[in-house]
Design an enzyme around this catalytic site. Structure first.
Site, mmCIF file in Angstrom:
data_model
loop_
_atom_site.group_PDB
_atom_site.id
_atom_site.type_symbol
_atom_site.label_atom_id
_atom_site.label_comp_id
_atom_site.label_asym_id
_atom_site.label_seq_id
_atom_site.Cartn_x
_atom_site.Cartn_y
_atom_site.Cartn_z
ATOM 1 N N VAL A 95 0.955 -8.192 -4.540
ATOM 2 C CA VAL A 95 1.960 -8.690 -3.767
ATOM 3 C C VAL A 95 1.111 -8.863 -2.390
ATOM 4 O O VAL A 95 0.146 -8.285 -2.081
ATOM 5 C CB VAL A 95 3.157 -7.924 -3.572
ATOM 6 N N HIS A 540 -5.498 7.316 -4.334
ATOM 7 C CA HIS A 540 -6.686 7.138 -3.309
ATOM 8 C C HIS A 540 -8.119 6.742 -3.707
ATOM 9 O O HIS A 540 -9.142 7.137 -3.193
ATOM 10 C CB HIS A 540 -6.996 8.028 -2.288
ATOM 11 N N HIS A 583 -5.341 9.975 3.960
ATOM 12 C CA HIS A 583 -4.973 8.671 3.185
ATOM 13 C C HIS A 583 -5.845 7.535 3.763
ATOM 14 O O HIS A 583 -6.229 7.291 4.770
ATOM 15 C CB HIS A 583 -3.610 8.732 3.444
#
Length: 662
Positions: A95, A540, A583
């Site tokens: 997306v 990740h 992250h």
């Protein structure tokens, strides 16, 4: 910007960006700031506007987000021998905005020691100075507008921060939730009581210890701030920026008349059944691949750029043999301890209908209490001996195809360089295992919370490669999870710490029972057997188009240019050569900002990131070794004492793992 159909495309564009994810949209926005530069983004997924409410409400990502829908690539790994032959899901945003539209919104930066190590791995490569802490710190701040929490939220959540460590005028909004629950506020005190450092400023290069992370949330309306909403939606009309959705980049087409492969056009298609020949669009200057850790190596290999043995086996003609494409794959492996609780949870609020629509502060309460535990937190006074065992294991690891899948000598050299860099940082304060407080419920019920543990610096590396010449066939993903015994040992000790969190005041006050794994799991052997049945990804993945020297299996140089190609770059999390205790969203925004500066410096004469850095100095306050505490490693800890990886364990426990992508 203009959303266009294939019929509305221009014959050619200066820059074609393959992938409209997190990094791709940053580049599109920045490169099109020059009105004389034409930019086309080609994105395989839709705009996402029809599911905008599910994207915008932060906490919905944990209950009714885009995972396992048409907006998720839904990749899956090969059966993992060391995880009882389980296939592991690798979700990713299909997306506009990519995974920034569906992730857990953690904005966590790597530490200075990790980024300076990355720059060091690049050696004397031209442009390497850009990738140390100083350059990346500036770029991450450039992407950000930080809003402090209210005094009430700061007090209730026991939130510590330093506003000077954040950006003030970037597109991405970061802040803390506008609502907290009582259990959340006990995080720092509990970890401190365990001997883990509590950080007062995790964003200035010392990103270790316990803290509450910032989240990618716009506090003006409590909505998710992601690359589309931040970098694209606010733009005034730009006739020089076109965005083509629902079309997949299938390959690049090259000209070799000058002796170096130059991308002259990009082929694309809606699906694999579309009648050929598939359409193409011309490239005036460059192709920037931003397909992520799976998509970017896939595009290169479908274009004939990659390991010759993989390309030949897949039936793709070799245009340029580049052995490192798809190699060096790393990921954070994680699981969780589940506790029954008397405390109110986010899952209970959601079940009660308290989270309704956007603009509701309760809907901004996402998981954000974390701790990066260092080697001493995990192993106590055994840490230095453990490091020596890992060093002694390097030769055997290098020759083990389950750890270093490639037989190419340059890739092997790169594996050794990354291995050495990883082990060299082991005794620094940088996190080895991340602990996370998850209050969004589990499969055991809404009256539960979890303490998750995620391995941050894996020694197990894998690969991503194509198996067919059809670009719509998913590539093979083999992370080789738990192939290195150090990974098993570190995550085992990390999950023990996760249990200890639930047994330590004041969080233990809210605990009535441990649900999973439960009291029957006590010994190292029991922990390891259980881990193999439950561990999964922390979402990740990285390093599959590694920025390394060519003679170390690198795919791109420090200017992000693909070796052997005149005008192709890769700019996304696939180019990081090392796994970070972080992250990936914050460093990927920083990388994309740097990439735009690098490209502009070549074509517009503006300063490059490397030119702005005189060195890759670590902050003078940076410690070099971990502090000591009372945690002690269990007996029988040595790598050599670990059980055989061929063991098969029958017990299987399924639980809900909240999304923490990037």
């Amino acid at each position: 910007r203009a959303y266009v159909t294939p019929a509305e495309l221009q014959p050619s564009y200066d820059f074609i960006i393959a992938g409209g994810g997190l990094a791709g949209l940053v580049l599109a926005s920045r490169l099109s700031e020059d009105a004389n530069t034409t930019v086309l983004v080609i994105e395989a997924g839709p705009t996402g506007d029809d599911v905008r409410s599910r994207i915008d409400t932060p906490v919905i990502a944990y209950f009714n987000g885009l995972m396992h829908t048409q907006y998720d690539w839904q990749h899956i790994t090969t059966p993992q021998p060391n995880l009882n032959n389980r296939n592991i899901s690798w979700p990713g945003g299909k997306v506009l905005g990519g995974s920034s539209a569906m992730n857990g919104m953690y904005m966590v930066r790597p530490s200075a020691v990790e980024l300076d190590t990355m720059a060091k791995v690049l050696g004397g490569m031209d442009g390497a100075a850009a990738w140390g802490w100083d350059g990346m710190y500036n770029a991450m701040k450039m992407s950000e507008t930080f809003t402090p929490p209210s005094a009430e939220i700061q007090s209730e959540g026991n939130i510590l921060y330093n506003a000077a460590s954040h950006g003030t005028s970037g597109p991405i909004h970061t802040t803390y939730a506008g609502f907290v629950l009582p259990l959340f506020g006990q995080w720092g005190e509990t970890l401190g009581n365990m001997g883990v450092d509590v950080s007062s400023d995790a964003n200035s290069g010392q990103g270790w210890g316990a803290f509450v992370s910032t989240s990618a949330i716009n506090p003006s309306n409590w909505t998710r701030s992601y690359s589309k909403s931040a970098y694209i939606d606010p733009l005034p009309p730009r006739t020089n920026l076109h965005i083509l959705t629902n079309q997949t980049v299938t390959r690049m087409i090259f000209d070799n008349s000058s002796g170096t492969l130059k991308a002259t056009s990009v082929e694309y298609a809606n699906n694999g059944y579309q009648q050929k020949p598939w359409p193409t669009v011309g490239v005036n200057k460059e192709v920037v691949i931003a397909g992520g850790p799976v998509g970017s190596p896939n595009i290169l290999m479908q274009s004939g750029v990659g390991p010759s043995d993989k390309l030949t086996a897949a039936g793709v003609q070799v245009a340029y043999a580049l052995p490192g494409v798809g190699q060096h794959a790393q990921d954070h492996l994680s699981t969780q301890v589940i506790f029954r609780t008397t405390a109110q949870t986010t899952a209970q609020l959601y079940a009660a209908g308290a989270i309704n629509g956007t603009g509701n502060p309760i809907g901004s309460f996402v998981n954000s209490a974390i701790a990066y535990t260092n080697i001493t937190d995990l192993l106590g006074d055994y840490a230095a001996a453990f490091q020596q065992e890992v060093i002694a294991n390097m030769t055997a690891s290098t020759n083990d195809r389950a750890l270093n899948p490639s037989t190419d000598p340059t890739v092997t050299k790169g594996y050794q360089a990354v291995y050495q860099a990883t082990v060299d940082t082991m005794l620094t304060p940088a996190g080895q295992v991340e602990l996370l407080l998850a209050m969004t419920g589990t499969s055991a019920g809404p009256d539960t919370f979890a303490i998750q543990a995620g391995l941050q610096h894996p020694f197990s590396t894998g690969e991503v490669y194509i198996a067919t010449p059809n670009p719509f066939d998913y590539p093979v993903i083999n992370p080789n999870y738990f192939s290195h015994p150090a990974d098993v040992a570190l995550l085992r000790e990390g999950i023990k710490l996760a249990r200890k969190v639930g047994q330590t005041q004041p969080i233990s006050t809210f605990v009535t029972a441990e649900v999973s794994p439960g009291p029957d799991v006590q010994t190292d052997e029991q922990w390891e057997a259980w881990l193999r049945t439950v561990v999964s990804t922390e979402f990740h993945p990285s390093c599959t188009c590694a920025m390394l020297p060519l003679d170390q299996g690198g795919v791109v140089d420090a200017h992000l240019k693909v070796y052997g190609l005149a005008n192709v770059r890769v700019a996304d999390s696939s180019v990081f050569p090392l796994s970070f205790a972080a992250h990936l969203m914050a460093p990927t925004y920083g990388l994309a900002e740097q990439a735009a500066m690098i490209i502009k410096s070549q074509y517009n004469g503006t300063p490059s990131p490397a030119a702005l850095q005189t060195n890759t100095a670590t902050p003078t306050s940076q410690p070099t070794e971990t502090s000591t505490n009372d945690n002690k490693a269990s007996s029988g800890f040595k790598i050599a004492a670990l059980p055989s990886f061929s063991m098969v364990f029958a017990a299987v426990l399924t639980f809900l793992a909240p999304v923490v992508l990037l």
